[in-house]
Design a protein around this motif. Structure first.
Motif, PDB file in Angstrom:
ATOM      1  N   GLU A 117     -12.067  -0.542   0.216  1.00 49.38           N
ATOM      2  CA  GLU A 117     -11.407   0.720  -0.123  1.00 49.38           C
ATOM      3  C   GLU A 117     -12.053   1.951   0.499  1.00 49.38           C
ATOM      4  O   GLU A 117     -11.386   2.947   0.762  1.00 49.38           O
ATOM      5  CB  GLU A 117     -11.391   0.903  -1.643  1.00 49.38           C
ATOM      6  N   ALA A 118     -13.368   1.879   0.734  1.00 48.43           N
ATOM      7  CA  ALA A 118     -14.064   3.060   1.244  1.00 48.43           C
ATOM      8  C   ALA A 118     -13.794   3.306   2.727  1.00 48.43           C
ATOM      9  O   ALA A 118     -14.112   4.371   3.245  1.00 48.43           O
ATOM     10  CB  ALA A 118     -15.567   2.900   1.018  1.00 48.43           C
ATOM     11  N   VAL A 119     -13.204   2.318   3.417  1.00 48.73           N
ATOM     12  CA  VAL A 119     -13.107   2.430   4.875  1.00 48.73           C
ATOM     13  C   VAL A 119     -12.176   3.568   5.306  1.00 48.73           C
ATOM     14  O   VAL A 119     -12.562   4.428   6.104  1.00 48.73           O
ATOM     15  CB  VAL A 119     -12.668   1.083   5.504  1.00 48.73           C
ATOM     16  N   VAL A 120     -10.954   3.593   4.792  1.00 49.62           N
ATOM     17  CA  VAL A 120     -10.011   4.622   5.277  1.00 49.62           C
ATOM     18  C   VAL A 120     -10.512   6.041   4.962  1.00 49.62           C
ATOM     19  O   VAL A 120     -10.521   6.894   5.857  1.00 49.62           O
ATOM     20  CB  VAL A 120      -8.581   4.361   4.741  1.00 49.62           C
TER      21      VAL A 120
ATOM     22  N   VAL B 100       0.847  -1.194   0.000  1.00 49.07           N
ATOM     23  CA  VAL B 100       0.000   0.000   0.000  1.00 49.07           C
ATOM     24  C   VAL B 100       0.888   1.251   0.000  1.00 49.07           C
ATOM     25  O   VAL B 100       1.801   1.361   0.789  1.00 49.07           O
ATOM     26  CB  VAL B 100      -0.895   0.018   1.268  1.00 49.07           C
ATOM     27  N   MET B 101       0.638   2.189  -0.922  1.00 43.24           N
ATOM     28  CA  MET B 101       1.346   3.472  -0.912  1.00 43.24           C
ATOM     29  C   MET B 101       0.294   4.551  -0.749  1.00 43.24           C
ATOM     30  O   MET B 101      -0.514   4.763  -1.637  1.00 43.24           O
ATOM     31  CB  MET B 101       2.069   3.707  -2.247  1.00 43.24           C
ATOM     32  N   SER B 102       0.268   5.201   0.373  1.00 48.36           N
ATOM     33  CA  SER B 102      -0.710   6.264   0.528  1.00 48.36           C
ATOM     34  C   SER B 102      -0.237   7.206   1.613  1.00 48.36           C
ATOM     35  O   SER B 102       0.749   6.963   2.278  1.00 48.36           O
ATOM     36  CB  SER B 102      -2.073   5.687   0.867  1.00 48.36           C
TER      37      SER B 102
ATOM     38  N   ARG C 186     -13.167  -2.381  12.569  1.00 44.54           N
ATOM     39  CA  ARG C 186     -14.585  -2.521  12.931  1.00 44.54           C
ATOM     40  C   ARG C 186     -15.466  -2.243  11.695  1.00 44.54           C
ATOM     41  O   ARG C 186     -16.402  -2.975  11.403  1.00 44.54           O
ATOM     42  CB  ARG C 186     -14.925  -1.542  14.055  1.00 44.54           C
ATOM     43  N   ARG C 187     -15.099  -1.199  10.951  1.00 46.74           N
ATOM     44  CA  ARG C 187     -15.904  -0.867   9.765  1.00 46.74           C
ATOM     45  C   ARG C 187     -15.735  -1.921   8.658  1.00 46.74           C
ATOM     46  O   ARG C 187     -16.665  -2.179   7.902  1.00 46.74           O
ATOM     47  CB  ARG C 187     -15.524   0.524   9.233  1.00 46.74           C
ATOM     48  N   ALA C 188     -14.541  -2.507   8.583  1.00 49.06           N
ATOM     49  CA  ALA C 188     -14.336  -3.567   7.586  1.00 49.06           C
ATOM     50  C   ALA C 188     -15.242  -4.744   7.907  1.00 49.06           C
ATOM     51  O   ALA C 188     -15.884  -5.323   7.022  1.00 49.06           O
ATOM     52  CB  ALA C 188     -12.870  -3.993   7.566  1.00 49.06           C
ATOM     53  N   VAL C 189     -15.300  -5.074   9.198  1.00 48.17           N
ATOM     54  CA  VAL C 189     -16.142  -6.208   9.622  1.00 48.17           C
ATOM     55  C   VAL C 189     -17.617  -5.870   9.369  1.00 48.17           C
ATOM     56  O   VAL C 189     -18.382  -6.690   8.855  1.00 48.17           O
ATOM     57  CB  VAL C 189     -15.866  -6.569  11.106  1.00 48.17           C
ATOM     58  N   ALA C 190     -17.992  -4.600   9.687  1.00 54.22           N
ATOM     59  CA  ALA C 190     -19.385  -4.188   9.453  1.00 54.22           C
ATOM     60  C   ALA C 190     -19.726  -4.252   7.965  1.00 54.22           C
ATOM     61  O   ALA C 190     -20.881  -4.487   7.591  1.00 54.22           O
ATOM     62  CB  ALA C 190     -19.600  -2.775   9.985  1.00 54.22           C
TER      63      ALA C 190
ATOM     64  N   ARG D   5      -2.618   0.868   6.658  1.00 53.83           N
ATOM     65  CA  ARG D   5      -1.857   2.112   6.577  1.00 53.83           C
ATOM     66  C   ARG D   5      -0.832   2.098   7.699  1.00 53.83           C
ATOM     67  O   ARG D   5      -1.061   1.476   8.735  1.00 53.83           O
ATOM     68  CB  ARG D   5      -2.756   3.344   6.797  1.00 53.83           C
ATOM     69  N   PRO D   6       0.276   2.867   7.544  1.00 54.25           N
ATOM     70  CA  PRO D   6       1.203   2.991   8.668  1.00 54.25           C
ATOM     71  C   PRO D   6       0.577   3.822   9.788  1.00 54.25           C
ATOM     72  O   PRO D   6      -0.447   4.479   9.583  1.00 54.25           O
ATOM     73  CB  PRO D   6       2.404   3.740   8.076  1.00 54.25           C
ATOM     74  N   LYS D   7       1.201   3.763  10.935  1.00 53.97           N
ATOM     75  CA  LYS D   7       0.780   4.568  12.078  1.00 53.97           C
ATOM     76  C   LYS D   7       1.821   5.678  12.292  1.00 53.97           C
ATOM     77  O   LYS D   7       2.963   5.546  11.841  1.00 53.97           O
ATOM     78  CB  LYS D   7       0.709   3.685  13.327  1.00 53.97           C
TER      79      LYS D   7
END
Ligand SMILES: NC(=O)C1=CN([C@@H]2O[C@H](COP(=O)(O)OP(=O)(O)OC[C@H]3O[C@@H](n4cnc5c(N)ncnc54)[C@H](OP(=O)(O)O)[C@@H]3O)[C@@H](O)[C@H]2O)[C@@H](O)CC1
Ligand SMILES: Nc1ncnc2c1ncn2[C@@H]1O[C@H](COP(=O)(O)OP(=O)(O)O)[C@@H](O)[C@H]1O
Ligand SMILES: [K+]
Length: 499
Positions: free
Chosen positions: A209-212, A2-4, A18-22, A183-185
């Protein structure tokens, strides 16, 4: 990979999961993908390794470790899991992944750290909530002492993903490489975290893709994609004053170098005109060194006010080599110029009085102001801002003063009063040379003079500064930086067309 740009705090990462699971991705699928990415990276980095020791902790980080163990064993490697807690004490997805591991599990105290070719550190990740101690601290210390290369899962255990530093006085695993997810922290980029991570890679684990984008993240890596859209491009019908006239306030005759470094930097980064203002004796010294840079007499802050009253200055720099009268000069710049960069001596003058500086800045809230302290100056100006990470402290200073704050160092943080922040990781250690800060102030002022918004201008200035130093290589002195900036700009703006 991932590059962002986004950097996700640990709590944001938990929310992303949590949103990915939802959205329908199971936690076990995320964990399977995470462990698989770790196994892949281990094989890629150490293709000849045969014996792998996986250190597995009590939470989901340990769960990733059990997945990596299974995946590596499936490839024929000899894998042992050294468990901090017995597998039957795990819960959720980690318990499920442990149940799918049929190989050897040994209590961590009995593990032979020296007998492995690679150690996978899956003790703690984003859930670390207190310093490592007891068996976990022992394991981190034995892993470090073994000199076996360590691949950290998510973060080296003991490192806090937000702070980029250990919690309390606990030990930290020193990794050769780290695989993180989505993503990195901030802690992967801030020091000493960046060094403790070794080579960092970011794996996609199937988060939609929409989560972040839905998280409203405000912390970024300082990369051109963050600000290149706002980078000034000379207009065909422009003239020099439309490109912005920058003023640099000079100190007395034996301290003129700093102002010149700022002035050259502002000019090289594209200000249409640059004037150095100061006392006659100082201007005589400048006159022996400059051609394109203009000189204007201003014996003191009153003189500066007159200059600001007589003509428009798109930006002003006060602080580098400023000497006596710097507080009044800073106030004059804040009142008289369309934007201001305050540096160096200004922070000493306002030491312990950040609210007075803030009041002067807030007299014209729409006027862009950038503060560029190093850690020492920051501590002088804001003696009470000691808590949290460098990111937290820069953000607190920006929100308190209403200025964009560039808190300098090898991991310079640029923070805006609206909460946005960018962390740089491109500056080489050769940039730690006298006068480099004066050049940075000039780069900021030159970009502000051309109308670039303050957060973007400061972030761009920091990146260009680091890139210029890296491009120059060994032997760098501050005088070189303005001269190499055009090559960096050429890359950013695209090479001119042939015909
Ligand atoms: N989120 C996701 O969807 C995905 C997450 N993934 C992975 O999950 C990781 C985060 O997992 P996590 O939240 O379970 O935290 P983790 O780092 O394993 O530690 C928590 C445990 O440690 C304990 N504990 C804490 N500090 C301690 C100490 N000093 N000494 C001793 N114990 C201590 C703490 O106990 P407590 O503090 O609650 O008492 C708790 O039991 C993340 O880094 C990534 O690798 C991937 O699978 C991909 C999908
Ligand atoms: N170890 C380092 N690695 C990379 N950049 C560094 C390092 N130490 C300092 N810098 C950068 O060098 C510059 C030094 O500025 P400053 O401390 O103000 O010096 P001066 O006052 O001499 O100009 C800053 O931009 C800072 O971010
Ligand atoms: K870890």
């Amino acid at each position: 990979m991932v590059m962002s740009l986004e950097l996700l705090a640990c709590a944001e990462m938990t929310e992303a999961d949590r949103r990915a699971v939802a959205a329908g991705v199971s936690g076990a699928a995320l964990m399977e993908a995470a462990g698989a990415a770790v196994a892949r990276r281990a094989r890629e980095l150490w293709p000849a390794a045969r014996r792998i020791l996986v250190l597995a902790g009590p939470g989901a980080n340990g769960g990733d470790g059990y997945v990596a163990a299974r995946r590596l064993a499936e490839r024929g490697l000899a894998v042992t899991v050294a468990a901090l807690v017995p597998p039957e004490r795990l819960s959720g997805d980690a318990a499920f992944m442990a149940s799918r591991w049929s190989g050897a599990v040994t209590p961590i105290a009995d593990a032979d750290f020296g007998a492995a070719d690679v150690i996978v550190d899956a003790l703690f990740g984003a859930g670390l909530s207190r310093p490592l101690e007891g068996a976990a601290a022992d394991a981190a210390e034995r892993a470090n002492a073994s000199r076996t290369p360590i691949l950290a899962v998510d973060v080296p255990s003991g490192l806090h993903g937000d702070l980029g530093a250990p919690l309390g006085r606990g030990p930290v695993v020193r990794a050769a490489a780290t695989v993180t997810f989505v993503r990195p922290k901030p802690g992967h980029v801030l020091l000493p975290g960046r060094t403790l991570c070794g080579a960092l890679t970011v794996a996609d684990i199937g988060t939609p893709e929409a989560v972040v984008p839905s998280l409203g993240v405000a912390t970024f890596r300082n990369r051109p994609a963050l600000w290149s859209g706002a980078l000034p491009r000379p207009a065909t019908d422009g003239h020099k004053y439309r490109r912005g006239h920058a003023l640099v306030w000079s100190g007395p005759e034996f301290m003129t170098g700093a102002a010149r470094l700022s002035a050259f930097a502002a000019a090289r980064v594209g200000a249409g005109a640059v004037t150095i203002a100061g006392a006659p004796a100082a201007l005589r010294v400048h006159a022996a060194h400059v051609s394109a840079i203009m000189l204007a007499e201003a014996v003191d802050a009153d003189g500066l006010e007159k200059l600001f009253g007589a003509r428009r200055f798109a930006s002003a720099v006060v602080g580098p080599g400023a000497g006596p009268g710097v507080e009044a000069a800073a106030r004059a710049a804040l009142d008289g110029a369309e934007s201001a960069v305050l540096d160096a001596d200004v922070f000493t003058a306002f030491a312990g009085r950040p609210d007075e500086l803030a009041a002067a800045i807030r007299r014209a809230p729409a006027r862009p102001v950038v503060l560029t302290p190093h850690e020492g100056e920051f501590a002088r100006l804001f003696p009470d801002l000691t808590d949290g990470s460098k990111l937290d402290r820069a953000r607190a200073a920006a929100s308190r003063t209403g200025a964009v704050v560039a808190l300098k160092g090898a991991d310079t943080v640029v923070a805006a009063p609206d909460g946005r922040a960018a962390i740089a990781d491109n500056a080489p250690p050769t940039l730690a040379t006298a006068g480099a800060g004066d050049v940075l102030a000039g780069f900021c002022a030159g970009l502000l003079a051309q109308g670039m918004p303050a957060f973007e201008a400061a972030a761009a200035a920091v990146w260009i500064h680091g890139e210029a130093a890296a491009g120059f290589g060994p032997g760098l002195i501050a005088d070189d930086l303005p001269h190499v900036a055009p090559a960096v700009l050429a890359r950013l703006l695209g090479a001119p067309k042939d015909s």
